[in-house]
Design an enzyme around this catalytic site. Structure first.
Site, mmCIF file in Angstrom:
data_model
loop_
_atom_site.group_PDB
_atom_site.id
_atom_site.type_symbol
_atom_site.label_atom_id
_atom_site.label_comp_id
_atom_site.label_asym_id
_atom_site.label_seq_id
_atom_site.Cartn_x
_atom_site.Cartn_y
_atom_site.Cartn_z
ATOM 1 N N LYS A 83 68.857 61.218 46.629
ATOM 2 C CA LYS A 83 68.922 60.103 47.591
ATOM 3 C C LYS A 83 68.103 60.436 48.834
ATOM 4 C CE LYS A 83 72.424 57.119 49.793
ATOM 5 N NZ LYS A 83 73.860 56.833 49.906
ATOM 6 N N SER A 167 75.637 52.273 48.986
ATOM 7 C CA SER A 167 74.292 52.392 49.494
ATOM 8 C C SER A 167 73.365 53.198 48.573
ATOM 9 C CB SER A 167 74.312 53.074 50.867
ATOM 10 O OG SER A 167 74.818 54.382 50.764
ATOM 11 N N SER A 191 79.778 54.699 48.260
ATOM 12 C CA SER A 191 78.361 54.526 47.939
ATOM 13 C C SER A 191 77.875 55.154 46.648
ATOM 14 C CB SER A 191 77.503 55.041 49.081
ATOM 15 O OG SER A 191 77.387 54.050 50.043
HETATM 16 N N1 GLN Z 1 79.492 50.285 52.031
HETATM 17 C C1 GLN Z 1 80.111 51.233 52.905
HETATM 18 C C2 GLN Z 1 79.486 51.182 54.275
HETATM 19 O O1 GLN Z 1 78.552 50.450 54.433
HETATM 20 C C3 GLN Z 1 80.053 52.626 52.321
HETATM 21 C C4 GLN Z 1 78.724 53.244 52.464
HETATM 22 C C5 GLN Z 1 78.649 54.673 51.990
HETATM 23 O O2 GLN Z 1 79.511 55.169 51.277
HETATM 24 N N2 GLN Z 1 77.619 55.346 52.448
HETATM 25 O O3 GLN Z 1 79.901 51.852 55.163
#
Ligand code: GLN
Length: 536
Positions: A83, A167, A191
């Site tokens: 990532k 994400s 995510s």
């Molecule tokens: N969708 C969640 C957020 O926007 C989790 C994101 C993540 O785990 N990085 O905070």
């Protein structure tokens, strides 16, 4: 008796007795053991599909890969995606943000170092929501990654307009489309699990502190974890074994002594140890490989937003586990409904503090206004211009909200109560698991050594990963908060620091669904064992 009845009921009811016996489904062996993906094949797929899926933001050439022989190790030759918020010295680490455009880290993340030591071949960096903030991979400076799955009625067209989840959407799409065998993601509030579910693969978030975060760009430091995505639980497990190591460079990484304490406690359960006598390969022949396991169904996960297909796959998952020998019981986690606002208060507060460092002086991009005249220009204007130009709209919104909840006037109203609710959520989880929490119970080890019979409590929890299948990339949410509802099933595990995994659980109209299993703090190995039987 139905799952719904079980959820409504206040007493514990043995679920299995009322279930029709279903035929043991033979697990689809997607396993890469039969068709291992080589790094050359991975690059071929990237070259072929990346212009459509936008899963990788940068990748290596075959020539470059051919120059170095992978090290000998358990992951020798495995093509792996990383990532874009995990540090490498050979590719830029932009977090999909303009503010870090062109930034290459001078050091390597511990997880990347460990992967290479185990023989993995890093093929490229994957797309993501800027700094990990989002659930659809929509907020990326590179544009959205796309889900390789499409509804049945659009197959044959060239339209890929569904989100892979976020994400870590690039990692999810890349694994699902055969562009790499394994991908690292980060999981602060779901995510790796949400893209896992929406892309029909496995997404695993370890216990907080089991995998070093040295080299992971921070979002919400008390919630962030490095997660693993792959097609099978077996591939996740092999990767986990390679990178789950103590690391003094990350002060939140578990010490040797805590790892040992957790291991001793985990082994003090005779009913679980039986499970380890069955090797995963044998499980298909053994009728009830999970006999003795107790699985909890949290009533509070039966939320209004849960779609019919997600409910159906939840029921089917419970039936499957019952069939494999588990006892299925309803449990209650009374503070779970507060998870989402609690998460979005704490995560954004931490983000506003973590992202303060991107001011155009210390890292990355600087506002182009008066570029060479730092001494004469007003420094706070320079910061403001750099940050307004460098951060995308969602990150700016979150920094503002996070700063607001931490301000002197509102801290008592939002931030402090959220911390208290977080503790109550952790206690809810502790109250349902049979294994004591190695962190909180000083006498837990002594207590668990005295166990002669099975204590009350469950070994793992089963609930949907998402309320529905993948959403359209451009679906308009009613308001910003409505978009945050995608995370309702995943944030509790981050607040509690416990491990959770999403495994593929059927499809609706060609679009994948995921089911989530979660276990006590540190009980990752048991979680992965159970998940390996649940995957289909
Ligand atoms: N969708 C969640 C957020 O926007 C989790 C994101 C993540 O785990 N990085 O905070």
């Amino acid at each position: 008796m139905s799952l719904l009845f079980l959820l409504r009921s206040s007493q514990r009811i043995p679920f299995k007795s009322a279930l029709p016996q279903i035929k043991l489904l033979r697990r689809q062996q997607l396993s890469s053991h039969s068709t291992p993906l080589t790094s050359c094949q991975a690059i071929d797929s990237i070259e072929q599909s990346n212009s459509t899926l936008n899963a990788f933001v940068s990748y290596r050439t075959k020539d470059d890969i051919a120059k170095s022989e992978p090290q000998n190790g358990p992951l020798k030759g495995w093509p792996v995606g990383i990532k874009a918020n995990i540090a490498m010295t050979t590719a830029s680490t932009t977090c999909a943000s303009k503010v870090l455009e062109g930034y290459t880290s001078p050091f390597k993340a511990t997880a990347v170092e460990a992967l290479e030591k185990a023989g993995a071949v890093i093929v490229g960096k994957t797309n993501m929501d800027e700094f990990g903030m989002g659930s659809k991979n929509l907020y990326s400076k590179y544009g959205p990654a796309r889900n390789p799955f499409r509804p049945d009625d659009t197959v044959g067209t060239e339209i890929y307009d569904y989100s892979p989840g976020g994400s870590s959407g690039g990692s999810g799409a890349a694994v699902a489309a055969g562009m790499c065998r394994v991908a690292l993601g980060s999981d602060t509030g779901g995510s790796v699990r949400l893209p896992g579910a929406w892309c029909g693969i496995v997404g695993y978030k370890p216990t907080y502190g089991r995998i070093s975060r040295y080299g992971l760009v921070p979002y919400g430091s008390s919630l962030d974890t490095v997660g693993i995505m792959a097609r099978t639980v077996e591939d996740v497990l092999s990767t986990f074994k390679a990178i789950c190591i103590p690391d003094h460079r990350d002060m939140t990484c578990m010490s040797e002594s805590l790892r040992k304490r957790i291991n001793d406690m985990a082994k003090s359960r005779p009913w679980v140890n039986k499970l380890y006598e069955v090797s995963p390969g044998e499980s298909l022949e053994i009728k009830q490989p999970l006999k003795g396991m107790r699985i909890g169904i949290p009533r509070e996960c039966w939320v209004e937003e849960l779609s019919e297909p997600a409910l159906e796959s939840w029921k089917a998952g419970a039936r499957r586990l019952a069939d494999l020998g588990c006892e299925i019981v309803a449990v209650s986690l009374p503070h779970l409904p507060y998870s989402l606002p609690t998460y979005y208060t704490i995560a954004l507060a931490e983000a506003s503090s973590n992202l303060a460092r991107y001011d155009g002086i210390r890292y990355g991009r600087r506002s182009s206004e008066k570029p060479d005249d730092l001494h004469n220009c007003n420094a706070s204007n320079k910061y403001a211009n750099t940050r307004s130009e460098g951060f995308g709209v969602e990150v700016q919104r979150r920094i503002l909200l996070g700063t607001y909840v931490l301000s002197a006037q509102t801290c008592e109203q939002y931030y402090i109560p959220s911390q208290k609710i977080r503790r109550l959520i952790q206690q809810d989880f502790d109250s349902v698991f049979a294994l004591p929490n190695a962190l909180h119970a000083e006498s837990a080890l002594a207590k668990s050594r005295l166990l002669t019979s099975r204590p009350a409590g469950v070994d793992a929890l089963l609930f949907p990963t998402s309320t529905n299948t993948a959403r359209l990339l451009e679906s308009k949410e009613k308001n910003q908060a409505a978009g945050y509802v995608n995370d309702v099933m995943t944030v509790p595990a981050n607040l509690a620091g416990i491990p959770a995994i999403s495994v593929p659980a059927g499809k609706k109209n060609g679009m994948p669904l995921g089911l989530q299993l979660s276990a006590q703090y540190g009980d990752d190995e048991l979680l992965l064992r159970i998940a390996s039987h649940l995957q289909q």
